[in-house]
Scaffold this motif. Structure first.
Motif, PDB file in Angstrom:
ATOM      1  N   HIS A 149     -14.032   9.292   0.435  1.00 35.59           N
ATOM      2  CA  HIS A 149     -13.595  10.098  -0.948  1.00 35.59           C
ATOM      3  C   HIS A 149     -12.243   9.604  -1.364  1.00 35.59           C
ATOM      4  O   HIS A 149     -12.119   9.208  -2.538  1.00 35.59           O
ATOM      5  CB  HIS A 149     -13.500  11.541  -0.502  1.00 35.59           C
ATOM      6  CG  HIS A 149     -13.229  12.304  -1.900  1.00 35.59           C
ATOM      7  ND1 HIS A 149     -14.202  12.559  -2.876  1.00 35.59           N
ATOM      8  CD2 HIS A 149     -12.202  13.055  -2.226  1.00 35.59           C
ATOM      9  CE1 HIS A 149     -13.699  13.136  -3.796  1.00 35.59           C
ATOM     10  NE2 HIS A 149     -12.460  13.524  -3.494  1.00 35.59           N
ATOM     11  N   SER A 153     -11.622   7.725  -4.941  1.00 38.26           N
ATOM     12  CA  SER A 153     -10.875   8.111  -6.028  1.00 38.26           C
ATOM     13  C   SER A 153      -9.791   7.241  -6.180  1.00 38.26           C
ATOM     14  O   SER A 153      -9.094   7.476  -7.218  1.00 38.26           O
ATOM     15  CB  SER A 153     -10.179   9.505  -5.363  1.00 38.26           C
ATOM     16  OG  SER A 153     -11.303  10.329  -5.095  1.00 38.26           O
ATOM     17  N   ARG A 154      -9.408   6.369  -5.405  1.00 43.92           N
ATOM     18  CA  ARG A 154      -8.188   5.398  -5.873  1.00 43.92           C
ATOM     19  C   ARG A 154      -8.128   4.781  -7.229  1.00 43.92           C
ATOM     20  O   ARG A 154      -7.196   4.849  -7.917  1.00 43.92           O
ATOM     21  CB  ARG A 154      -8.244   4.197  -4.873  1.00 43.92           C
ATOM     22  CG  ARG A 154      -6.821   3.392  -4.638  1.00 43.92           C
ATOM     23  CD  ARG A 154      -5.511   4.381  -4.500  1.00 43.92           C
ATOM     24  NE  ARG A 154      -4.304   3.368  -4.715  1.00 43.92           N
ATOM     25  CZ  ARG A 154      -3.754   3.136  -3.835  1.00 43.92           C
ATOM     26  NH1 ARG A 154      -4.229   3.167  -2.564  1.00 43.92           N
ATOM     27  NH2 ARG A 154      -2.591   2.226  -3.715  1.00 43.92           N
ATOM     28  N   ILE A 157      -7.083   7.150  -9.809  1.00 45.01           N
ATOM     29  CA  ILE A 157      -5.695   7.597  -9.895  1.00 45.01           C
ATOM     30  C   ILE A 157      -4.854   6.530 -10.193  1.00 45.01           C
ATOM     31  O   ILE A 157      -3.701   6.915 -10.706  1.00 45.01           O
ATOM     32  CB  ILE A 157      -5.582   8.135  -8.257  1.00 45.01           C
ATOM     33  CG1 ILE A 157      -6.330   9.366  -7.989  1.00 45.01           C
ATOM     34  CG2 ILE A 157      -4.109   8.541  -8.072  1.00 45.01           C
ATOM     35  CD1 ILE A 157      -6.294   9.911  -6.689  1.00 45.01           C
ATOM     36  N   ARG A 191      -7.956  14.109  -8.186  1.00 45.26           N
ATOM     37  CA  ARG A 191      -8.940  13.018  -9.037  1.00 45.26           C
ATOM     38  C   ARG A 191      -9.096  13.832 -10.208  1.00 45.26           C
ATOM     39  O   ARG A 191      -9.405  12.890 -11.029  1.00 45.26           O
ATOM     40  CB  ARG A 191     -10.026  12.819  -7.805  1.00 45.26           C
ATOM     41  CG  ARG A 191     -10.834  11.697  -8.558  1.00 45.26           C
ATOM     42  CD  ARG A 191     -12.021  11.517  -7.619  1.00 45.26           C
ATOM     43  NE  ARG A 191     -12.576  10.229  -8.235  1.00 45.26           N
ATOM     44  CZ  ARG A 191     -13.686  10.325  -9.186  1.00 45.26           C
ATOM     45  NH1 ARG A 191     -13.947  11.421  -9.992  1.00 45.26           N
ATOM     46  NH2 ARG A 191     -14.432   9.314  -9.382  1.00 45.26           N
TER      47      ARG A 191
END
Length: 231
Positions: A149, A153-154, A157, A191
């Protein structure tokens, strides 16, 4: 031998497993690279099927494997099946730290989980040990899901941090703090906050919800050491 590869559902974000191999005087050396996750056993099966019939020994160098979840145990089972069916010694050696942790929790010798000492019949473990091991594996599975996850999400972000840096003339660390504090103030996942920031820019901008907008303004004001603005 040709290389075999398999893609995971998160292809492009996780490392696809690739297995290279060479044969020398009846000895096959396989060198997997990537991650032992869902689909890894199928990749290995294709590689083993290409081995010549006169192979007398197989060594699998695991140095290039950077990550392993519980699906990686199927990889070992397939190697063990090959060894038993062909009556050929198989070793899987040189494991990295994270895969070694999985092996240890599974009760296998991380120096060579396919060794005869490990595969020999052993007394049944007590119910307490079995329960503890099951709980440990469950925690590992949860840890793997959290990591996946985080990887997914990186990108959003990082994009939100860039927008905040450009809009409010702040550093990367300050932008990260703004996102984190806005997440805490609005009780919203990080996120989701980042996605709202990125959605507020572009050709068809969509402003964040009022509560999240207020949390962002408060977090930005704190970074400037000014009193929070009104939502």
């Amino acid at each position: 031998m040709t290389s075999a590869a398999a893609r995971t559902p998160l292809a492009g974000r996780l490392d696809a497993l690739v297995i290279d191999g060479r044969v020398d005087a009846g000895r096959a050396v396989l060198t997997p690279r990537g991650e032992l996750v869902h689909g890894c056993a199928g990749t290995l099966a294709g590689t083993l099927a290409e081995l010549p019939a006169d192979i007398r020994r197989v060594e699998v160098d695991m140095t290039g494997v950077t990550f392993m979840d519980t699906a990686g145990l199927q990889f070992l089972e397939l190697l063990d099946d090959y060894s038993r069916y062909h009556r050929t010694p198989v070793r899987a050696v040189r494991w990295n730290e994270q895969p070694r942790r999985i092996l240890e929790l599974a009760g296998l010798d991380p120096t060579d989980p396919l060794s005869s000492a490990v595969l020999a019949p052993r007394p049944a473990a007590s119910s307490v040990v079995v329960l503890e091991r099951a709980q440990q594996l469950q925690l590992l599975q949860e840890e793997v899901q959290q990591l996946r996850h985080a990887i997914a999400s990186r990108p959003v972000i990082d994009q939100a941090r860039g927008i905040l840096m450009a809009t409010h003339a702040c550093t990367s660390d300050e932008a990260w703090t703004i996102l984190r504090e806005a997440s805490q103030l609005s009780n919203t996942k990080l996120r989701t906050v980042a996605a709202a920031v990125t959605a507020s820019t572009g050709t068809d901008p969509s402003p964040p919800p009022a509560e999240l907008r207020g949390a962002l303004r408060t977090a930005i004001a704190r970074r400037r050491h000014d009193p929070p603005g009104r939502p």
